[in-house]
Scaffold this motif. Structure first.
Motif, short mmCIF file in Angstrom:
data_model
loop_
_atom_site.label_atom_id
_atom_site.label_comp_id
_atom_site.label_asym_id
_atom_site.label_seq_id
_atom_site.Cartn_x
_atom_site.Cartn_y
_atom_site.Cartn_z
N ALA A 181 0.86 -1.21 -0.12
CA ALA A 181 -0.23 -0.22 0.14
C ALA A 181 0.86 1.27 -0.10
CB ALA A 181 -0.83 -0.11 1.11
N GLU A 182 1.94 1.18 0.76
CA GLU A 182 2.85 2.40 0.76
C GLU A 182 3.68 2.50 -0.55
OE1 GLU A 182 5.43 1.60 4.04
OE2 GLU A 182 4.18 2.25 5.41
N ALA A 183 3.81 1.57 -1.29
CA ALA A 183 4.56 1.46 -2.57
C ALA A 183 3.85 2.07 -3.48
CB ALA A 183 4.97 0.21 -2.86
N ARG A 184 2.52 1.76 -3.39
CA ARG A 184 1.65 2.41 -4.49
C ARG A 184 1.37 3.77 -4.50
NH1 ARG A 184 -1.60 -1.29 -7.02
NH2 ARG A 184 -3.15 0.29 -7.13
N LYS A 185 1.94 4.53 -3.45
CA LYS A 185 1.93 5.85 -3.24
C LYS A 185 3.10 6.62 -3.79
CE LYS A 185 -1.02 5.68 0.97
NZ LYS A 185 -0.90 5.76 2.42
N ILE A 186 4.12 5.69 -4.21
CA ILE A 186 5.37 6.17 -4.58
C ILE A 186 5.29 6.64 -6.13
CG2 ILE A 186 7.73 5.78 -5.32
CD1 ILE A 186 7.74 4.02 -2.60
N ALA A 187 5.51 7.81 -6.61
CA ALA A 187 5.48 8.22 -8.13
C ALA A 187 6.14 7.27 -8.90
CB ALA A 187 6.34 9.56 -8.25
N THR A 188 5.52 7.35 -10.09
CA THR A 188 6.14 6.49 -11.18
C THR A 188 7.49 6.80 -11.64
OG1 THR A 188 4.86 7.84 -12.75
CG2 THR A 188 3.91 5.85 -12.00
N GLY A 189 8.18 5.82 -11.98
CA GLY A 189 9.73 6.33 -12.44
C GLY A 189 10.73 6.25 -11.13
N LYS A 190 10.08 6.10 -10.02
CA LYS A 190 10.97 5.79 -8.64
C LYS A 190 11.17 4.56 -8.36
CE LYS A 190 11.04 10.26 -8.13
NZ LYS A 190 12.10 10.93 -8.16
N PRO A 191 12.25 4.00 -7.73
CA PRO A 191 12.66 2.65 -7.44
C PRO A 191 11.89 2.23 -6.02
CG PRO A 191 14.38 4.25 -6.86
CD PRO A 191 13.57 5.01 -7.64
N VAL A 192 11.58 1.16 -6.05
CA VAL A 192 10.82 0.70 -4.78
C VAL A 192 11.03 -0.66 -4.64
CG1 VAL A 192 8.59 -0.15 -6.17
CG2 VAL A 192 8.31 0.35 -3.80
N THR A 193 10.88 -1.21 -3.47
CA THR A 193 11.31 -2.59 -3.15
C THR A 193 9.80 -2.94 -2.18
OG1 THR A 193 13.59 -2.38 -3.28
CG2 THR A 193 12.64 -4.15 -1.95
N VAL A 194 9.31 -4.26 -2.41
CA VAL A 194 8.19 -4.59 -1.81
C VAL A 194 8.45 -6.32 -1.43
CG1 VAL A 194 6.55 -2.76 -2.37
CG2 VAL A 194 6.75 -5.02 -3.78
N ALA A 195 7.68 -6.76 -0.66
CA ALA A 195 7.28 -8.11 -0.42
C ALA A 195 6.00 -8.49 -0.35
CB ALA A 195 8.30 -8.59 0.88
N GLY A 196 5.78 -9.79 -0.68
CA GLY A 196 4.42 -10.34 -0.73
C GLY A 196 4.38 -11.66 -0.96
#
Length: 135
Positions: free
Chosen positions: A29-44
């Protein structure tokens, strides 16, 4: 080695380093708030692999997200626990990790496979459960 080859190798190295310096989030849910083009790491947990082509899906207890990467989609199984790093992007207004020109890095976490139980929702609730396994 030619200058162009060295430049290509350097560019690849810089890209790999930038992906290693991912923005780590505690939830999808927090990752979905990050702007497109920005790096992210999630687990699921994986909820879909190749059922939709090169796009697989993962979710945690907060949300779900698409992962656009054919290597990822063919290397995992429904119920696998994974950690995924890549660039946030959107395709047809749907958020996803990865693009056709970006690298997606992933790790299968060594825990027992546990398929996600679909959430029971109404049609009116569908927009609130994007990329999640529902019935």
């Amino acid at each position: 080695m030619k200058k162009q080859s060295l430049l290509s190798l350097f560019s690849f190295f810089v890209l790999c380093l930038s992906l290693k310096a991912q923005t780590t989030t505690s939830t999808i849910a927090e990752a979905r708030k990050i702007a497109t083009g920005k790096p992210v790491t999630v687990a699921g947990r994986v909820t879909a692999t190749t059922q939709f082509g090169s796009t697989a899906y993962i979710q945690d207890g907060t949300a779900g997200i698409a992962v656009f990467n054919s290597t990822f989609a063919t290397s995992i199984a429904i119920g696998d626990s994974v950690k995924v790093s890549g660039l946030m992007s959107a395709f047809n207004a749907q958020l996803q990790i990865g693009t056709s020109s970006s690298i997606v890095d992933f790790t299968k976490i060594n825990v027992p496979n546990k398929p996600v139980t679909p959430k029971i929702i109404t049609i009116a609730q569908a927009k609130d459960f994007e990329n999640q396994l529902v019935t």
